[in-house]
Design an enzyme around this catalytic site. Structure first.
Site, PDB file in Angstrom:
ATOM      1  N   GLY A  26       0.819  -1.209   0.000  1.00  0.00           N
ATOM      2  CA  GLY A  26       0.000   0.000   0.000  1.00  0.00           C
ATOM      3  C   GLY A  26       0.848   1.252   0.000  1.00  0.00           C
ATOM      4  N   VAL A  33       4.401   0.896   1.867  1.00  0.00           N
ATOM      5  CA  VAL A  33       4.541  -0.347   2.617  1.00  0.00           C
ATOM      6  C   VAL A  33       4.648  -1.515   1.651  1.00  0.00           C
ATOM      7  CG1 VAL A  33       3.502  -1.884   4.322  1.00  0.00           C
ATOM      8  CG2 VAL A  33       3.230   0.593   4.556  1.00  0.00           C
ATOM      9  N   LYS A  48       8.064  -0.553   5.839  1.00  0.00           N
ATOM     10  CA  LYS A  48       7.487   0.759   5.558  1.00  0.00           C
ATOM     11  C   LYS A  48       8.596   1.758   5.290  1.00  0.00           C
ATOM     12  CE  LYS A  48       4.724   4.477   7.666  1.00  0.00           C
ATOM     13  NZ  LYS A  48       3.931   4.886   8.845  1.00  0.00           N
ATOM     14  N   ASP A 140      -5.770   8.039  16.473  1.00  0.00           N
ATOM     15  CA  ASP A 140      -6.183   7.749  15.096  1.00  0.00           C
ATOM     16  C   ASP A 140      -6.688   6.317  14.966  1.00  0.00           C
ATOM     17  OD1 ASP A 140      -6.660   8.440  12.439  1.00  0.00           O
ATOM     18  OD2 ASP A 140      -4.674   7.800  11.778  1.00  0.00           O
TER      19      ASP A 140
END
Length: 370
Positions: A26, A33, A48, A140
């Site tokens: 992603g 990532v 990442k 978050d």
């Protein structure tokens, strides 16, 4: 330390020769990532790449915060840091456990049975108990930040927005659907209770299959909340510091709270009872993560001997520092050195030559502003 460079999704991606079979997973605002195979541990991992980690002082500070949090916070329900390295192009790479999917994808694929919602909720609150005991607010929480593997193990990830509780805090945090009302009302002071609200929204979504408060914008989000749980009580309204926000709240039509059991009438009554204790306007009256683990809904999994807290509070002494990006850069490199020093002693995976390479890389970098 030898590196292999490739181009993935238009981005240069550099990894040490330790990692093979690198594949994109992603791409987000703060990083790319990829999945990979760790040839030393013989485990699949996620790598990442933190995008432009030193682009500005603010971004460098955010990078430092995430690195430091991942290093320090160690718990079964938090994503674990396996490795960290700096590439020749001076990008930061974080290597963590690889889990097959996340809760957001699961919710999109099919309705979630209550027994799975119950197990996932227990793990989420178990992780939050640990995070909050360390003096950290995630800020978050959302389904896409809850990673899940084939054994239904859940791990909380993405600590880029995590903060300590402060007298004044910014309001634009957390994806809107899961944002606590006190963030929208005051945009200044809030605590770990914002994570409890987000967790409640996630539980409701697991039970219903769709978001509970899918607001189109900031005002619509607040309207949906009042439509569900009624207008905020006077003691909450009195804490609003923004005149514009106070005007909007005062202009809303009067709403009586709806009984959540009428919305979740086919669901477990104990789950609804837990929801009612989480989705409260007054943050001081919300159930805590530790208390939620003792709630009847989570009783099948509750084990007070296996719900650890942090050994010490996270050190936020850096948080008020206003430093140039090169200073943050040096501090990040120091954290990388410290991580590898600890790993070399504990696991033996890192050779003396590997450690010397990291040290040499840091020594060769000049940290004066250019």
């Amino acid at each position: 330390m030898d590196f292999i460079r490739s181009e993935i999704l238009g981005t240069k991606f550099e990894t040490t020769i330790r990692y093979a079979n690198v594949r994109p997973v992603g791409l987000g605002a703060f990083g790319l990532v990829c999945s990979a195979y760790d040839q030393i541990t013989q485990q699949s991992v996620a790598i990442k790449k933190m995008m432009s980690p030193f682009a500005s002082s603010a971004i460098a500070k955010r990078t430092y915060r995430e690195v430091k949090l991942l290093k320090k916070l160690r718990h079964e329900n938090l994503i674990g840091l396996c490795d960290i390295f700096i590439s020749p192009l001076e990008d930061i790479y974080l290597v963590t456990e690889l889990l097959g999917t996340d809760l957001s994808r699961l919710l999109r694929s099919k309705p979630l049975e209550n027994k799975f919602a119950q197990f996932f909720m227990y793990q989420l609150m178990r992780g939050l108990k640990y995070i909050h005991s360390a003096g950290v607010i995630h800020r978050d929480l959302k389904p896409s930040n809850l990673l899940i593997n084939e054994n239904c193990d859940l791990k909380i990830c993405d600590f880029g927005l995590a903060r300590v509780q402060e007298p004044r805090m910014t309001g634009y945090v957390s994806t809107r659907y899961y944002r606590a009302p006190e963030i929208m009302l005051t945009w200044q002071r809030y605590g770990v209770e914002v994570d409890i609200w987000s967790a409640g929204c996630i539980l409701a979504e697991m039970l219903r299959g769709v978001p509970l408060f899918p607001g189109k914008d900031h005002i619509n989000q607040f309207y949906l909340i009042t439509d569900m749980i009624g207008n905020p009580p006077l003691e909450v309204i009195e804490k609003i510091t923004s005149k514009n926000t106070r005007h909007i709240v005062d202009s809303l039509p009067h709403k009586e709270p709806r009984q959540l059991k009428t919305i979740f009438n086919e669901e477990d009554a104990e789950a609804v009872d837990l929801l009612e204790k989480m989705l409260l306007f007054d943050q001081s009256k919300r159930i805590s993560a530790a208390e939620s683990l003792e709630h009847p809904y989570l009783a099948p999994y509750h084990d007070p001997t296996d719900e650890p807290v942090a050994e010490e509070k996270f050190d936020w002494s850096f948080n008020d520092a206003d430093l140039p990006k090169e200073s943050w850069k040096y501090m990040i490199y120091s954290e990388v050195l410290d991580f590898h020093s600890m790993e070399a002693h504990s696991s033996g995976y890192m050779t003396q030559d590997d450690f010397a390479s990291v040290l040499e890389f840091v020594d060769q970098n000049q940290f004066a502003e250019t």
